[in-house]
Design an enzyme around this catalytic site. Structure first.
Site, PDB file in Angstrom:
ATOM      1  CD  GLU A  12      29.208  52.381 -44.369  1.00  0.00           C
ATOM      2  OE1 GLU A  12      28.645  53.022 -43.468  1.00  0.00           O
ATOM      3  OE2 GLU A  12      29.688  52.917 -45.371  1.00  0.00           O
ATOM      4  N   GLY A  78      19.360  57.863 -50.601  1.00  0.00           N
ATOM      5  CA  GLY A  78      18.345  57.699 -51.630  1.00  0.00           C
ATOM      6  C   GLY A  78      18.649  58.667 -52.768  1.00  0.00           C
ATOM      7  CG  MET A 192      17.823  59.621 -42.688  1.00  0.00           C
ATOM      8  SD  MET A 192      17.038  58.131 -42.033  1.00  0.00           S
ATOM      9  CE  MET A 192      16.602  58.647 -40.383  1.00  0.00           C
ATOM     10  CD  GLU A 193      22.656  59.089 -40.853  1.00  0.00           C
ATOM     11  OE1 GLU A 193      22.989  59.079 -42.065  1.00  0.00           O
ATOM     12  OE2 GLU A 193      21.809  58.311 -40.388  1.00  0.00           O
ATOM     13  CG  ASP A 216      16.645  54.253 -51.040  1.00  0.00           C
ATOM     14  OD1 ASP A 216      17.464  54.023 -50.148  1.00  0.00           O
ATOM     15  OD2 ASP A 216      16.068  55.349 -51.152  1.00  0.00           O
TER      16      ASP A 216
HETATM   17  N1  ADE Z   1      19.333  56.572 -46.684  1.00  0.00           N
HETATM   18  C1  ADE Z   1      19.238  55.689 -47.707  1.00  0.00           C
HETATM   19  N2  ADE Z   1      18.098  55.868 -48.393  1.00  0.00           N
HETATM   20  C2  ADE Z   1      17.446  56.901 -47.797  1.00  0.00           C
HETATM   21  C3  ADE Z   1      16.225  57.536 -48.031  1.00  0.00           C
HETATM   22  N3  ADE Z   1      15.425  57.143 -49.016  1.00  0.00           N
HETATM   23  N4  ADE Z   1      15.857  58.544 -47.203  1.00  0.00           N
HETATM   24  C4  ADE Z   1      16.664  58.939 -46.194  1.00  0.00           C
HETATM   25  N5  ADE Z   1      17.843  58.343 -45.921  1.00  0.00           N
HETATM   26  C5  ADE Z   1      18.252  57.342 -46.710  1.00  0.00           C
END
Ligand code: ADE
Length: 249
Positions: A12, A78, A192-193, A216
């Site tokens: 990005e 996710g 995660m952030e 996902d």
């Molecule tokens: N970022 C994208 N998919 C994720 C997932 N399954 N777990 C944590 N961070 C993500």
């Protein structure tokens, strides 16, 4: 108005970089901060790197060194809720750390200074970002090839205003996904952030918004070409949504 644009994915950042004018590059704390103008608006771009500490340190520099007036954080997540389909967009309402647990000294999910209820994103910035995302989705065929729309099932993409859970690991098993969903049932997506960025912005009273593309389903059933999705879908979303956001009247 100077906008900090924090990217969780290098793909990005690289695409945005190809559009920026009047670039000034500053190396700080092992990151490159790019000041300049995007579609006529003052911006600072940076790739956060992954995880909460990396995102928090980059956010603090955007605020205290580059003096941004607002922050937009983009990346992938996710899906937790069954309605969060791959290719959908989630604009965060509230962000929580799903991996903070200092019990028995404090209640589970208690975060110093913030408490247990997470951080609410800035309404105005999030409203504007959601409008930009909806405009993008309406015209998605202009930006994503028919082949990729078919491959990633993007013909009916939705923009959601929902809560996001953050933790320092990639959620990839049904067991962990179920644990998060049971313990925090109003969470729509996991990444995660975001909560770390939100926490630092909240501490500094800086307006912020977080946008995530669902990449996902946070379990073993995510049969997709992840690098291809990042390159050909998620980073295209971020570029065009940021353009819609920054050029809105
Ligand atoms: N970022 C994208 N998919 C994720 C997932 N399954 N777990 C944590 N961070 C993500």
């Amino acid at each position: 108005m100077k906008t900090g644009i924090l990217s969780a994915m290098e793909e990005e950042f690289t695409l945005l970089l190809s559009e920026i004018k009047n670039q000034k590059k500053t190396s700080l704390g092992m990151r490159e901060y790019i000041e300049g103008t995007l579609w006529g608006q003052d911006v600072v771009l940076v790739f956060s790197q992954w995880g909460k500490t990396a995102a928090a340190s980059t956010t603090a520099n955007l605020i205290n060194v580059f003096h941004i007036d607002r922050l937009v954080f983009t990346g992938v997540a996710g899906g937790l809720d069954a309605n969060a389909k791959i290719g959908d967009i989630v604009i965060a309402e509230r962000l929580y750390h799903h991996d903070v647990d200092a019990s028995p000294f404090k209640r589970r999910y208690y975060v110093p200074l913030i408490g247990e209820n997470g951080v609410v994103a800035d309404k105005k910035t999030s409203d504007e970002l959601a409008l930009a995302a909806n405009r993008f989705v309406k015209d998605i065929h202009q930006y994503i090839s028919d082949e990729d729309i078919a491959e990633f099932s993007l013909s009916n993409v939705c923009v959601h205003r929902k809560n996001i859970a953050t933790g320092d690991f990639f959620v990839k098993t049904e067991e962990v996904r179920n644990r998060i969903m049971n313990d925090l049932p109003d969470m729509y997506a996991v990444e995660m952030e975001g909560a770390a960025v939100a926490q630092v912005c909240w501490e500094h009273k800086l307006p912020f918004a977080v946008m995530r593309t669902i990449s996902d389903t946070a379990n073993e059933h995510s049969p997709m070409d992840y690098p291809k999705f990042l390159h050909r879908v998620a980073s295209i979303y971020s570029l065009h949504i940021m353009k819609e956001f920054l050029t809105a009247k």
